[in-house]
Design an enzyme around this catalytic site. Structure first.
Site, PDB file in Angstrom:
ATOM      1  N   ASP A  80       2.996  -1.898  -1.906  1.00  0.00           N
ATOM      2  CA  ASP A  80       1.669  -1.269  -2.030  1.00  0.00           C
ATOM      3  C   ASP A  80       0.932  -1.773  -3.272  1.00  0.00           C
ATOM      4  O   ASP A  80       1.549  -2.145  -4.261  1.00  0.00           O
ATOM      5  CB  ASP A  80       1.854   0.260  -2.107  1.00  0.00           C
ATOM      6  CG  ASP A  80       0.563   1.004  -1.803  1.00  0.00           C
ATOM      7  OD1 ASP A  80      -0.381   0.385  -1.269  1.00  0.00           O
ATOM      8  OD2 ASP A  80       0.501   2.211  -2.104  1.00  0.00           O
ATOM      9  N   ARG A  94     -10.330  -7.316  -1.444  1.00  0.00           N
ATOM     10  CA  ARG A  94      -8.977  -6.791  -1.201  1.00  0.00           C
ATOM     11  C   ARG A  94      -8.049  -7.820  -0.539  1.00  0.00           C
ATOM     12  O   ARG A  94      -6.871  -7.903  -0.873  1.00  0.00           O
ATOM     13  CB  ARG A  94      -9.056  -5.556  -0.295  1.00  0.00           C
ATOM     14  CG  ARG A  94      -9.760  -4.354  -0.900  1.00  0.00           C
ATOM     15  CD  ARG A  94      -9.867  -3.232   0.133  1.00  0.00           C
ATOM     16  NE  ARG A  94      -8.565  -2.959   0.714  1.00  0.00           N
ATOM     17  CZ  ARG A  94      -7.628  -2.189   0.155  1.00  0.00           C
ATOM     18  NH1 ARG A  94      -7.881  -1.580  -0.983  1.00  0.00           N
ATOM     19  NH2 ARG A  94      -6.465  -2.015   0.734  1.00  0.00           N
ATOM     20  N   ASN A 126      -2.213   1.867   9.413  1.00  0.00           N
ATOM     21  CA  ASN A 126      -3.092   0.864   8.802  1.00  0.00           C
ATOM     22  C   ASN A 126      -4.182   0.341   9.758  1.00  0.00           C
ATOM     23  O   ASN A 126      -5.138  -0.306   9.320  1.00  0.00           O
ATOM     24  CB  ASN A 126      -2.293  -0.319   8.225  1.00  0.00           C
ATOM     25  CG  ASN A 126      -1.564   0.022   6.937  1.00  0.00           C
ATOM     26  OD1 ASN A 126      -0.464  -0.468   6.668  1.00  0.00           O
ATOM     27  ND2 ASN A 126      -2.162   0.866   6.107  1.00  0.00           N
ATOM     28  N   SER A 133       4.797   7.584   2.964  1.00  0.00           N
ATOM     29  CA  SER A 133       3.811   7.062   3.924  1.00  0.00           C
ATOM     30  C   SER A 133       4.423   6.693   5.279  1.00  0.00           C
ATOM     31  O   SER A 133       4.144   5.621   5.828  1.00  0.00           O
ATOM     32  CB  SER A 133       3.061   5.860   3.342  1.00  0.00           C
ATOM     33  OG  SER A 133       2.406   6.225   2.155  1.00  0.00           O
ATOM     34  N   GLU A 171      17.959   6.460  -2.463  1.00  0.00           N
ATOM     35  CA  GLU A 171      17.456   6.688  -3.816  1.00  0.00           C
ATOM     36  C   GLU A 171      16.027   6.133  -3.832  1.00  0.00           C
ATOM     37  O   GLU A 171      15.781   5.031  -3.323  1.00  0.00           O
ATOM     38  CB  GLU A 171      18.312   5.928  -4.841  1.00  0.00           C
ATOM     39  CG  GLU A 171      19.776   6.339  -4.856  1.00  0.00           C
ATOM     40  CD  GLU A 171      20.000   7.753  -5.398  1.00  0.00           C
ATOM     41  OE1 GLU A 171      19.219   8.190  -6.265  1.00  0.00           O
ATOM     42  OE2 GLU A 171      20.953   8.415  -4.942  1.00  0.00           O
TER      43      GLU A 171
HETATM   44  C1  IPE Z   1       1.939   1.958   3.116  1.00  0.00           C
HETATM   45  O1  IPE Z   1       0.889   1.667   2.252  1.00  0.00           O
HETATM   46  C2  IPE Z   1       2.025   0.933   4.187  1.00  0.00           C
HETATM   47  C3  IPE Z   1       2.414  -0.419   3.749  1.00  0.00           C
HETATM   48  C4  IPE Z   1       2.792  -0.773   2.550  1.00  0.00           C
HETATM   49  C5  IPE Z   1       2.406  -1.410   4.770  1.00  0.00           C
HETATM   50  P1  IPE Z   1      -0.546   2.368   2.412  1.00  0.00           P
HETATM   51  O2  IPE Z   1      -1.374   1.874   1.285  1.00  0.00           O
HETATM   52  O3  IPE Z   1      -1.070   2.172   3.772  1.00  0.00           O
HETATM   53  O4  IPE Z   1      -0.167   3.912   2.210  1.00  0.00           O
HETATM   54  P2  IPE Z   1      -1.108   5.166   1.926  1.00  0.00           P
HETATM   55  O5  IPE Z   1      -2.087   5.234   3.042  1.00  0.00           O
HETATM   56  O6  IPE Z   1      -1.779   4.945   0.608  1.00  0.00           O
HETATM   57  O7  IPE Z   1      -0.177   6.331   1.874  1.00  0.00           O
HETATM   58  C1  IPE Z   2      -0.407  -2.732   0.611  1.00  0.00           C
HETATM   59  O1  IPE Z   2      -1.467  -2.832  -0.257  1.00  0.00           O
HETATM   60  C2  IPE Z   2      -0.547  -3.662   1.790  1.00  0.00           C
HETATM   61  C3  IPE Z   2      -0.788  -3.006   3.086  1.00  0.00           C
HETATM   62  C4  IPE Z   2      -0.834  -1.736   3.308  1.00  0.00           C
HETATM   63  C5  IPE Z   2      -1.014  -3.872   4.231  1.00  0.00           C
HETATM   64  P1  IPE Z   2      -2.791  -1.974  -0.021  1.00  0.00           P
HETATM   65  O2  IPE Z   2      -3.716  -2.780   0.811  1.00  0.00           O
HETATM   66  O3  IPE Z   2      -2.472  -0.642   0.485  1.00  0.00           O
HETATM   67  O4  IPE Z   2      -3.372  -1.895  -1.504  1.00  0.00           O
HETATM   68  P2  IPE Z   2      -4.048  -0.622  -2.185  1.00  0.00           P
HETATM   69  O5  IPE Z   2      -3.062   0.510  -2.062  1.00  0.00           O
HETATM   70  O6  IPE Z   2      -5.308  -0.343  -1.449  1.00  0.00           O
HETATM   71  O7  IPE Z   2      -4.263  -1.038  -3.599  1.00  0.00           O
HETATM   72 MG    MG Z   3      -2.067   1.145  -0.392  1.00  0.00          MG
END
Ligand code: IPE
Ligand code: IPE
Ligand code: MG
Length: 253
Positions: free
Chosen positions: A24, A37, A72, A200, A211
């Site tokens: 993330d 992004r 997503n 998530s 853990e």
């Molecule tokens: C969780 O990250 C999914 C992946 C890393 C693929 P998200 O960024 O989608 O999670 P939330 O929505 O902030 O909980």
């Molecule tokens: C994780 O990074 C990748 C996916 C969920 C595909 P994010 O895209 O969620 O990045 P943030 O959380 O918005 O910074």
């Molecule tokens: Mg994220």
């Protein structure tokens, strides 16, 4: 000390068999640099490469990476399509290296919603590496822990329908054997980057006794050393599985 000297001090018998990572923070990493992004998603691929090679070097049995959740799809269409394109390119580009390193690649999740082109790439990559006996690398894509449990429940319900099982006979093992990754050990260590402290909808069943390790690093900044830090933390945990600390210590003497 170099990273490798440090890593060599990690006792291999105490290392997790299965590491799951919620990758993330790609978007915030990019935004902090004034970029879009998607730039963060592209940078995240390097972190994937580093993590895979370090985990494999350390002899980890299973590494599961959360690449795209069932939720997503709610993201802007542009971002979703860049992510899909990225999967296709990265699969094509990286699979030979994985194969050379004896890594078995599995894509875990409901792939039926992906384009035919992506589904073909996935199948090719899985077929190429299917007989490899090194680390198993699960790329969790269109994956959700609730989806996983539902599809297992459907399989169990079918057995009830055919009379193979009665509702009262259903045990945990009946569900577990129909989950994705049923042939793999449960998750020992779950890592989440970017400072968020939530699961998530990742591996809800398989991570029942994992853990949980949270780091503030954004995913593109995660590297070999960051994985080692998580492992140092892990080897110092006392895993009790419901027992008392005294009981656990008695088994160590
Ligand atoms: C969780 O990250 C999914 C992946 C890393 C693929 P998200 O960024 O989608 O999670 P939330 O929505 O902030 O909980
Ligand atoms: C994780 O990074 C990748 C996916 C969920 C595909 P994010 O895209 O969620 O990045 P943030 O959380 O918005 O910074
Ligand atoms: Mg994220």
């Amino acid at each position: 000390m170099t990273e490798h000297t440090l890593a060599e001090q990690l006792p291999s018998d105490a290392l997790p068999k299965h590491i799951a990572v919620i990758m993330d923070g790609n978007g915030r990493w990019a935004q902090a640099r004034g970029k879009a992004r998607v730039f963060g998603h592209k940078a995240g691929v390097d972190a994937v490469r580093k993590t895979v090679s370090e985990a494999s070097r350390l002899g980890i049995e299973v590494l599961s990476l959360f690449a795209f959740s069932s939720e997503n799809w709610r993201r802007p269409e542009d971002e979703v399509s860049v992510l899909m394109e990225l999967f296709i390119t990265v699969l094509g580009r990286e699979v030979k290296r994985l194969h050379k390193n004896n890594i078995q690649l599995r894509v875990v999740g409901d792939v039926s919603r992906f384009s035919k082109r992506l589904q073909n790439k996935i199948e090719e990559a899985q077929n190429l590496t299917a007989n490899n006996r090194g680390m198993v690398l699960n790329i969790c894509a269109n994956y959700g822990g609730q989806w996983d449990i539902v599809q297992a429940a459907q399989a169990v319900a079918r057995k009830v329908q055919t009379g193979e099982l009665t509702p009262d006979d259903i045990q945990e093992t009946d569900i577990a054997q129909h989950l994705t990754m049923a042939d793999l050990p449960n998750v020992d260590l779950m890592i989440r980057t970017s400072g968020e402290c939530r699961i998530s909808n990742f591996m809800l069943w398989q991570a029942a006794y994992a853990e949980l390790y949270f780091t503030d690093l954004f995913w593109p900044d995660f590297d070999e050393r960051a994985l080692q830090d998580a492992l140092y933390w892990f080897v110092h945990r006392e895993r009790r599985f419901g027992c008392t600390g005294e009981q656990v210590q008695a088994t160590h003497v």
